[in-house]
Design a protein around this motif. Structure first.
Motif, PDB file in Angstrom:
ATOM      1  N   ARG A 261       0.976  -1.334   0.049  1.00 57.60           N
ATOM      2  CA  ARG A 261       0.173   0.094   0.054  1.00 57.60           C
ATOM      3  C   ARG A 261       0.797   1.198  -0.061  1.00 57.60           C
ATOM      4  N   ALA A 262       1.865   1.223   0.614  1.00 59.57           N
ATOM      5  CA  ALA A 262       2.640   2.597   0.744  1.00 59.57           C
ATOM      6  C   ALA A 262       3.230   2.602  -0.492  1.00 59.57           C
ATOM      7  N   LEU A 263       3.559   2.015  -1.769  1.00 62.34           N
ATOM      8  CA  LEU A 263       4.076   2.049  -2.839  1.00 62.34           C
ATOM      9  C   LEU A 263       2.837   2.262  -4.003  1.00 62.34           C
ATOM     10  N   GLY A 264       1.591   2.241  -3.426  1.00 61.18           N
ATOM     11  CA  GLY A 264       0.469   2.911  -4.082  1.00 61.18           C
ATOM     12  C   GLY A 264       0.386   1.432  -5.221  1.00 61.18           C
ATOM     13  N   GLN A 265       0.344   0.266  -4.725  1.00 59.64           N
ATOM     14  CA  GLN A 265       0.205  -0.798  -5.561  1.00 59.64           C
ATOM     15  C   GLN A 265      -1.138  -1.340  -5.843  1.00 59.64           C
ATOM     16  N   ASN A 266      -1.731  -1.050  -6.849  1.00 56.34           N
ATOM     17  CA  ASN A 266      -3.124  -1.254  -7.339  1.00 56.34           C
ATOM     18  C   ASN A 266      -2.862  -2.085  -8.779  1.00 56.34           C
ATOM     19  N   PHE A 267      -2.778  -3.146  -8.942  1.00 57.37           N
ATOM     20  CA  PHE A 267      -2.225  -3.771 -10.093  1.00 57.37           C
ATOM     21  C   PHE A 267      -3.450  -4.076 -11.249  1.00 57.37           C
ATOM     22  N   LEU A 268      -3.565  -3.563 -12.435  1.00 57.35           N
ATOM     23  CA  LEU A 268      -4.578  -3.689 -13.510  1.00 57.35           C
ATOM     24  C   LEU A 268      -4.611  -5.282 -13.706  1.00 57.35           C
ATOM     25  N   ALA A 269      -5.957  -5.688 -13.544  1.00 57.02           N
ATOM     26  CA  ALA A 269      -6.217  -7.196 -13.577  1.00 57.02           C
ATOM     27  C   ALA A 269      -7.334  -7.524 -14.635  1.00 57.02           C
ATOM     28  N   ASP A 270      -7.503  -6.521 -15.630  1.00 57.96           N
ATOM     29  CA  ASP A 270      -8.285  -6.805 -16.553  1.00 57.96           C
ATOM     30  C   ASP A 270      -8.108  -6.485 -17.998  1.00 57.96           C
ATOM     31  N   PRO A 271      -7.709  -7.717 -18.790  1.00 63.36           N
ATOM     32  CA  PRO A 271      -7.191  -7.434 -19.973  1.00 63.36           C
ATOM     33  C   PRO A 271      -7.971  -6.332 -20.911  1.00 63.36           C
ATOM     34  N   ASN A 272      -9.287  -6.249 -20.818  1.00 64.66           N
ATOM     35  CA  ASN A 272      -9.961  -5.389 -21.593  1.00 64.66           C
ATOM     36  C   ASN A 272      -9.878  -3.987 -21.400  1.00 64.66           C
ATOM     37  N   THR A 273      -9.666  -3.508 -19.851  1.00 65.13           N
ATOM     38  CA  THR A 273      -9.356  -2.439 -19.607  1.00 65.13           C
ATOM     39  C   THR A 273      -7.932  -1.929 -20.109  1.00 65.13           C
ATOM     40  N   VAL A 274      -6.963  -3.018 -19.821  1.00 61.40           N
ATOM     41  CA  VAL A 274      -5.485  -2.620 -20.494  1.00 61.40           C
ATOM     42  C   VAL A 274      -5.437  -2.394 -22.085  1.00 61.40           C
TER      43      VAL A 274
ATOM     44  N   ARG B 249     -13.272   7.196 -17.169  1.00 56.65           N
ATOM     45  CA  ARG B 249     -13.239   6.655 -15.828  1.00 56.65           C
ATOM     46  C   ARG B 249     -12.795   5.313 -15.686  1.00 56.65           C
ATOM     47  N   ILE B 250     -12.046   4.777 -14.605  1.00 58.99           N
ATOM     48  CA  ILE B 250     -11.816   3.392 -14.557  1.00 58.99           C
ATOM     49  C   ILE B 250     -12.323   2.657 -13.273  1.00 58.99           C
ATOM     50  N   PRO B 251     -13.249   1.659 -13.309  1.00 56.84           N
ATOM     51  CA  PRO B 251     -13.767   1.378 -12.150  1.00 56.84           C
ATOM     52  C   PRO B 251     -12.817   0.509 -11.242  1.00 56.84           C
ATOM     53  N   ALA B 252     -13.126   0.798  -9.859  1.00 58.36           N
ATOM     54  CA  ALA B 252     -12.176   0.134  -8.766  1.00 58.36           C
ATOM     55  C   ALA B 252     -12.104  -1.523  -9.026  1.00 58.36           C
ATOM     56  N   THR B 253     -13.047  -2.175  -9.788  1.00 55.17           N
ATOM     57  CA  THR B 253     -12.989  -3.531  -9.892  1.00 55.17           C
ATOM     58  C   THR B 253     -12.158  -4.144 -10.788  1.00 55.17           C
ATOM     59  N   VAL B 254     -11.520  -3.533 -11.394  1.00 56.24           N
ATOM     60  CA  VAL B 254     -10.396  -3.781 -12.397  1.00 56.24           C
ATOM     61  C   VAL B 254      -8.933  -4.131 -11.949  1.00 56.24           C
ATOM     62  N   PHE B 255      -8.704  -3.832 -10.625  1.00 54.68           N
ATOM     63  CA  PHE B 255      -7.716  -3.740  -9.642  1.00 54.68           C
ATOM     64  C   PHE B 255      -7.349  -4.809  -8.554  1.00 54.68           C
ATOM     65  N   ILE B 256      -6.271  -5.347  -8.479  1.00 53.02           N
ATOM     66  CA  ILE B 256      -5.646  -6.137  -7.331  1.00 53.02           C
ATOM     67  C   ILE B 256      -4.740  -5.600  -6.510  1.00 53.02           C
ATOM     68  N   PRO B 257      -4.943  -5.028  -5.368  1.00 50.15           N
ATOM     69  CA  PRO B 257      -6.478  -4.934  -4.679  1.00 50.15           C
ATOM     70  C   PRO B 257      -7.077  -3.774  -5.205  1.00 50.15           C
ATOM     71  N   GLN B 258      -8.487  -3.690  -4.886  1.00 46.69           N
ATOM     72  CA  GLN B 258      -9.293  -2.825  -5.230  1.00 46.69           C
ATOM     73  C   GLN B 258      -9.049  -1.565  -4.394  1.00 46.69           C
ATOM     74  N   PRO B 259      -8.738  -0.251  -5.244  1.00 45.85           N
ATOM     75  CA  PRO B 259      -8.285   0.790  -4.207  1.00 45.85           C
ATOM     76  C   PRO B 259      -9.883   1.398  -3.889  1.00 45.85           C
ATOM     77  N   ARG B 260      -9.650   2.189  -2.685  1.00 46.17           N
ATOM     78  CA  ARG B 260     -11.109   2.736  -2.265  1.00 46.17           C
ATOM     79  C   ARG B 260     -11.471   4.041  -2.939  1.00 46.17           C
ATOM     80  N   VAL B 261     -10.703   4.521  -3.841  1.00 48.35           N
ATOM     81  CA  VAL B 261     -10.989   5.737  -4.634  1.00 48.35           C
ATOM     82  C   VAL B 261     -11.292   5.651  -5.961  1.00 48.35           C
TER      83      VAL B 261
END
Ligand code: SAM
Length: 273
Positions: free
Chosen positions: A21-34, A181-193
């Motif tokens: 979390r300190a390094l702001g790691q929210n990884f994109l986990a949705d090939p369509n969004t990428v 806009r990009i929905p939070a659901t496409v990340f691992i872990p999901q950001p709160r923002v």
């Protein structure tokens, strides 16, 4: 190869890693969004791309698949073995470093134009964007994912509710717009923002020809007391005659002034300095 949610979970597990979390790691986990982000980037095999924070390589693999020349700067050394597996075989140059400290002239040859495409670490996103505009002229366009409020603030114009110090600083160098806009659901872990993509295009030269530090000093002072009229907030820095010479109404508040007006006010102050 675009990394799926399952690929990312497997990579993290196999390398014994947890998103930091300190390094702001929210990884994109949705090939369509990428793929959507890479289409928005409008890049091809003739483009030089720099990515800040490739993470495990979700966006990087798809950037490389366009044939673009890709350089990826990652701070977290624990991710380097993952990137050696996912993106280096695709010809991506991975640089281990801090985007806020890097010797950019060494990493990005200035004899060509660079495009930044990145899902930025949110806690330092504004600083990264504004520092690159100040210091790395070879980066001409940016398509960056940031927290929604940050993106709206960067792209705001005079009179918008979110217009503030970063909006003015950005407008000096560039134009910006929120593109999606990009929905939070496409990340691992999901950001709160919530997240948005912002497109930033550097101007061929700064829009006003005044000392930038002097301009930003006025802007910071005025926005430091943004509810006050300029004649109050800038009373120690700007005389009534200087307001008049610049064509600025001293009863305005700072969010009313666009970059050209801030430039005019700075010029009026400094012509007598
Ligand atoms: N691009 C990847 C993706 O979309 O899945 C990861 C994005 S994640 C929001 C931000 C990345 O930036 C992480 O990999 C993090 O380790 C990295 N990072 C954080 N601070 C950094 C810095 N100062 N310089 C370079 N990379 C940084």
């Amino acid at each position: 190869m675009t990394l799926t949610r399952r690929d990312i979970t497997e990579l993290l597990e196999r390398h014994g890693l947890e998103p930091s979390r300190a390094l702001g790691q929210n990884f994109l986990a949705d090939p369509n969004t990428v793929r959507r982000i890479v289409r928005l980037a409008e890049i091809d095999s003739s483009t030089n791309v720099v990515e800040i924070g490739p993470g495990v390589g979700s966006l990087t693999t798809e950037l490389a698949a366009t044939g673009a020349n890709v350089v990826a700067v990652e701070l977290d050394r624990h991710l380097l073995p993952v990137l050696a597996e996912t993106v280096e075989p695709l010809g991506v140059r991975v640089v281990h470093g801090d985007a806020l400290e890097l010797d950019w002239a060494e990493v990005l040859p200035a004899d060509r134009v660079w495009n930044l495409v990145a899902n930025l670490p949110y806690n330092v996103a504004t600083t990264i964007v504004l520092d690159l505009l100040d210091d790395v002229p070879q980066i001409e366009t940016m398509l960056v994912m940031v927290q929604r409020e940050v993106g709206e603030r960067l792209a705001a114009g005079a009179g918008d509710g979110t217009y503030g110090i970063p909006s003015v600083k950005l407008a000096l160098w560039a134009t910006a717009s929120v593109v999606t806009r990009i929905p939070a659901t496409v990340f691992i872990p999901q950001p709160r923002v919530e997240s948005v993509m912002v497109r930033i295009q550097r101007r061929s030269e700064p829009i006003v020809n005044v000392d930038h530090d002097a301009l930003m000093d006025l802007v910071r002072t005025a926005f430091g007391q943004r509810r006050k009229m300029l004649r109050r907030s800038l009373s120690t820095k700007v005389t009534p005659e200087q307001f008049e010479a610049a064509g600025i109404d001293p009863s305005d508040r700072p969010e009313r002034l666009d970059i050209v007006q801030w430039g005019a006010l700075t010029a009026a102050v400094h012509s007598e300095a």
